[in-house]
Design a protein around this motif. Structure first.
Motif, PDB file in Angstrom:
ATOM      1  N   HIS A 113       0.831  -1.209   0.000  1.00 31.80           N
ATOM      2  CA  HIS A 113       0.000   0.000   0.000  1.00 31.80           C
ATOM      3  C   HIS A 113       0.863   1.256   0.000  1.00 31.80           C
ATOM      4  N   MET A 167       2.239   1.618  -3.465  1.00 30.81           N
ATOM      5  CA  MET A 167       1.167   2.033  -4.376  1.00 30.81           C
ATOM      6  C   MET A 167       0.869   3.522  -4.190  1.00 30.81           C
ATOM      7  N   TRP A 168       0.829   3.984  -2.936  1.00 32.86           N
ATOM      8  CA  TRP A 168       0.606   5.410  -2.669  1.00 32.86           C
ATOM      9  C   TRP A 168       1.717   6.233  -3.306  1.00 32.86           C
ATOM     10  N   LYS A 220       1.223   6.226  -7.044  1.00 28.61           N
ATOM     11  CA  LYS A 220       0.000   6.945  -7.413  1.00 28.61           C
ATOM     12  C   LYS A 220       0.251   8.450  -7.358  1.00 28.61           C
ATOM     13  N   ASP A 252     -10.318   5.648   4.145  1.00 28.01           N
ATOM     14  CA  ASP A 252     -10.348   4.451   3.310  1.00 28.01           C
ATOM     15  C   ASP A 252      -9.039   4.373   2.525  1.00 28.01           C
ATOM     16  N   LYS A 305      -8.277   2.903  -0.009  1.00 28.25           N
ATOM     17  CA  LYS A 305      -8.462   2.988  -1.459  1.00 28.25           C
ATOM     18  C   LYS A 305      -8.276   4.421  -1.953  1.00 28.25           C
ATOM     19  N   GLU A 306      -8.614   5.399  -1.125  1.00 30.29           N
ATOM     20  CA  GLU A 306      -8.406   6.797  -1.511  1.00 30.29           C
ATOM     21  C   GLU A 306      -6.934   7.077  -1.785  1.00 30.29           C
ATOM     22  N   ILE A 348      -4.504   4.698  -2.554  1.00 29.99           N
ATOM     23  CA  ILE A 348      -3.767   3.816  -3.468  1.00 29.99           C
ATOM     24  C   ILE A 348      -4.423   3.584  -4.819  1.00 29.99           C
ATOM     25  N   ASP A 349      -5.725   3.805  -4.929  1.00 31.93           N
ATOM     26  CA  ASP A 349      -6.374   3.550  -6.228  1.00 31.93           C
ATOM     27  C   ASP A 349      -6.009   4.650  -7.227  1.00 31.93           C
ATOM     28  N   TYR A 350      -5.619   4.220  -8.385  1.00 33.19           N
ATOM     29  CA  TYR A 350      -5.254   5.153  -9.457  1.00 33.19           C
ATOM     30  C   TYR A 350      -6.024   4.761 -10.700  1.00 33.19           C
ATOM     31  N   GLN A 351      -6.705   5.715 -11.245  1.00 29.87           N
ATOM     32  CA  GLN A 351      -7.445   5.486 -12.476  1.00 29.87           C
ATOM     33  C   GLN A 351      -6.630   6.015 -13.638  1.00 29.87           C
ATOM     34  N   LYS A 352      -6.248   5.120 -14.528  1.00 28.32           N
ATOM     35  CA  LYS A 352      -5.491   5.537 -15.697  1.00 28.32           C
ATOM     36  C   LYS A 352      -6.396   6.342 -16.615  1.00 28.32           C
TER      37      LYS A 352
END
Length: 110
Positions: free
Chosen positions: A54, A57-58, A61, A99, A101-102, A104-108
């Motif tokens: 995580h 990933m952060w 991101k 959360d 996900k805020e 680490i989630d990355y939208q290409k």
């Protein structure tokens, strides 16, 4: 017992204890308690691995959003660009979010 990660020989030993009857109740309980400790240790190790993933990933991101890893560099008084305590930056960001996900989630971009 196989689902708990016990080996075939450990399962065989447990069955032997069961076949011996009530005189082995303590031994069977102790065996299960030992397995519980082993599983908890595995969970802790896996959690450490997940936490590290995580963090990475952060890191990537935030670099992707900024378009550069330079986002993680700071200027020193001597005019140099150095990597600060990035782990501290991550811990601060983590403390502020509700959360993961805020972070680490990355939208290409399409």
């Amino acid at each position: 017992m196989k689902k708990c990660g016990m080996s075939i020989s450990e399962i065989r030993h447990f069955i032997d204890l069961c076949m011996a009857g009530d005189v082995t109740l303590d031994a069977r309980y102790d065996l299960l308690a030992k397995e519980e400790s082993a599983v908890k240790k595995q969970i802790a190790e896996l959690q450490e691995q997940l936490d590290f993933l995580h963090y990475k990933m952060w890191y990537f991101k935030t670099a992707l959003v900024a378009g550069t890893e330079e986002i993680h560099m700071v200027d020193t008084d001597e005019g140099e660009r150095v990597a600060p305590d990035i782990q501290k930056q991550y811990q601060e960001a983590l403390a502020k979010c509700h959360d993961i996900k805020e972070l680490i989630d990355y939208q290409k971009k399409a």
